[in-house]
Scaffold this active site. Structure first.
Site, PDB file in Angstrom:
ATOM      1  CD  GLU A  96      -6.859  -0.067  -0.115  1.00 53.85           C
ATOM      2  OE1 GLU A  96      -6.355  -0.194  -1.238  1.00 53.85           O
ATOM      3  OE2 GLU A  96      -6.208  -0.174   0.949  1.00 53.85           O
ATOM      4  CE  LYS A 115      -3.058  -1.423  -0.270  1.00 53.38           C
ATOM      5  NZ  LYS A 115      -3.659  -1.177   1.023  1.00 53.38           N
ATOM      6  N   GLY A 175      -3.172  -0.778   6.683  1.00 53.04           N
ATOM      7  CA  GLY A 175      -2.537   0.535   6.770  1.00 53.04           C
ATOM      8  C   GLY A 175      -2.610   1.191   8.139  1.00 53.04           C
ATOM      9  CD  GLU A 224      -5.447  -7.442   2.190  1.00 53.83           C
ATOM     10  OE1 GLU A 224      -4.248  -7.218   2.364  1.00 53.83           O
ATOM     11  OE2 GLU A 224      -6.140  -6.795   1.389  1.00 53.83           O
ATOM     12  CB  SER A 263      -0.475  -3.619   9.696  1.00 53.75           C
ATOM     13  OG  SER A 263      -1.251  -2.457   9.481  1.00 53.75           O
ATOM     14  CG  ASN A 300      -2.268  -4.164  -3.462  1.00 54.20           C
ATOM     15  OD1 ASN A 300      -2.109  -3.519  -4.509  1.00 54.20           O
ATOM     16  ND2 ASN A 300      -3.390  -4.131  -2.763  1.00 54.20           N
ATOM     17  CG  HIS A 354      -7.742  -4.453  -1.802  1.00 48.39           C
ATOM     18  ND1 HIS A 354      -8.006  -3.356  -1.014  1.00 48.39           N
ATOM     19  CD2 HIS A 354      -6.566  -4.973  -1.365  1.00 48.39           C
ATOM     20  CE1 HIS A 354      -7.013  -3.225  -0.130  1.00 48.39           C
ATOM     21  NE2 HIS A 354      -6.133  -4.186  -0.332  1.00 48.39           N
TER      22      HIS A 354
HETATM   23  P1  13P Z   1      -0.897  -2.651   4.333  1.00 51.66           P
HETATM   24  O1  13P Z   1       0.161  -3.719   4.289  1.00 51.66           O
HETATM   25  O2  13P Z   1      -0.365  -1.301   3.942  1.00 51.66           O
HETATM   26  O3  13P Z   1      -1.626  -2.652   5.637  1.00 51.66           O
HETATM   27  O4  13P Z   1      -1.962  -3.005   3.200  1.00 51.66           O
HETATM   28  C1  13P Z   1      -2.471  -4.285   3.158  1.00 51.66           C
HETATM   29  C2  13P Z   1      -3.233  -4.421   1.901  1.00 51.66           C
HETATM   30  O5  13P Z   1      -4.262  -3.792   1.713  1.00 51.66           O
HETATM   31  C3  13P Z   1      -2.667  -5.312   0.873  1.00 51.66           C
HETATM   32  O6  13P Z   1      -3.615  -5.580  -0.114  1.00 51.66           O
END
Ligand code: 13P
Length: 253
Positions: A101, A11, A175, A169, A212, A9, A99
């Site tokens: 976010e 983003k 992150g 997640e 992560s 992903n 997601h």
């Molecule tokens: P990270 O791998 O940067 O923690 O992000 C995970 C994520 O949100 C994948 O959709």
């Protein structure tokens, strides 16, 4: 053993140049080239404007293309939205829905996710539906309830093994460099599979882990029996890290 699935992903990162050089570098790092049936289970969810440009390059290598979201509606006056049909037209076969976010910055509810999942199914896309708890929900002991609601309120009865993947997640792991323990991941994945199976009879959910995950912890996380793959954010932006994670998928080790 059925093949595990790896989803990158990106983003809201990258440029057109990044997209092109990424796959050149990845091609050099992933050696020997993967068999098509393996490569198909590696999915790149790129920003909308780059999907069409990436289509040829990805498909030629056998990788799959994914969108990061789709609209909750079929078509019409929804400025700025991108429909599931448009994604499908662009060579996309997977789409992320829900997601964290989008849930936290854009207020996306389970009910909206349900409409999006339905749209994606109607257009033949495979959904990667993201669920997970915040740190305070975890501390309050609300993990099971949060996951149950995210599953019950959003998964339509049209879910099948093929058309829907779940991605666990934990919001606090995204992150941050923090991950749950291996025991926690295994246990939560088992719980998610049970919740999904009791919500939709005959649905045997594949559950991916995200948060992560990187080239250092991928081997042990991907080796867990209840982990059917991974959803990778930050580490997927570096082709050399992504290549290492690919090489650590159990079938490639
Ligand atoms: P990270 O791998 O940067 O923690 O992000 C995970 C994520 O949100 C994948 O959709």
């Amino acid at each position: 053993m059925s093949s595990k699935i790896l989803i990158a992903n990106w983003k809201m990162n990258g440029t057109l140049d990044f997209c092109f050089s990424y796959f050149e570098s990845l091609g050099k790092e992933v050696a020997p080239p993967m068999l098509p049936e393996r490569a198909r289970n590696i999915v790149f969810c790129a920003p909308f404007p780059y999907l069409f440009a990436l289509q040829g390059r990805l498909l030629e290598k056998g990788y799959s293309l994914g969108g990061q979201d789709c609209a909750a509606y079929d078509a019409g006056a929804y400025t700025g939205e991108v429909s599931a049909a448009m994604l499908s037209d662009t060579g996309v076969s997977y789409v992320l829905v829900g997601h964290s976010e989008r849930r936290s910055y854009l207020g996306e509810s389970n009910e909206i996710c349900r409409l999006k999942i339905q749209q994606a199914h109607d257009k033949g896309l495979t959904v990667i539906y993201c669920i997970g708890e915040t740190l305070s929900q975890r501390k309050e002991g609300a993990l099971e309830n949060v996951l149950k609601e995210q599953i019950q309120d959003a998964l339509p009865k049209s879910v099948t093994y093929e058309n829907t993947l779940l991605a666990y997640e934990p919001v606090w792991a995204i992150g941050t460099g923090q991950t749950p323990t291996l025991e926690d991941i295994e246990e939560t994945h088992m719980l998610i599979k049970a919740l999904a199976g009791s919500h939709c009879k005959n649905y045997s959910a594949r559950v991916l882990y995200g948060g992560s995950l990187n080239e250092k912890n991928a081997r042990e996380i991907l080796a867990l029996s209840k982990v059917d793959g991974a959803l990778v954010g930050g580490a997927s932006l570096k082709p050399e890290k992504m290549a290492q994670i690919i090489s650590l998928m159990p079938e490639n080790v």
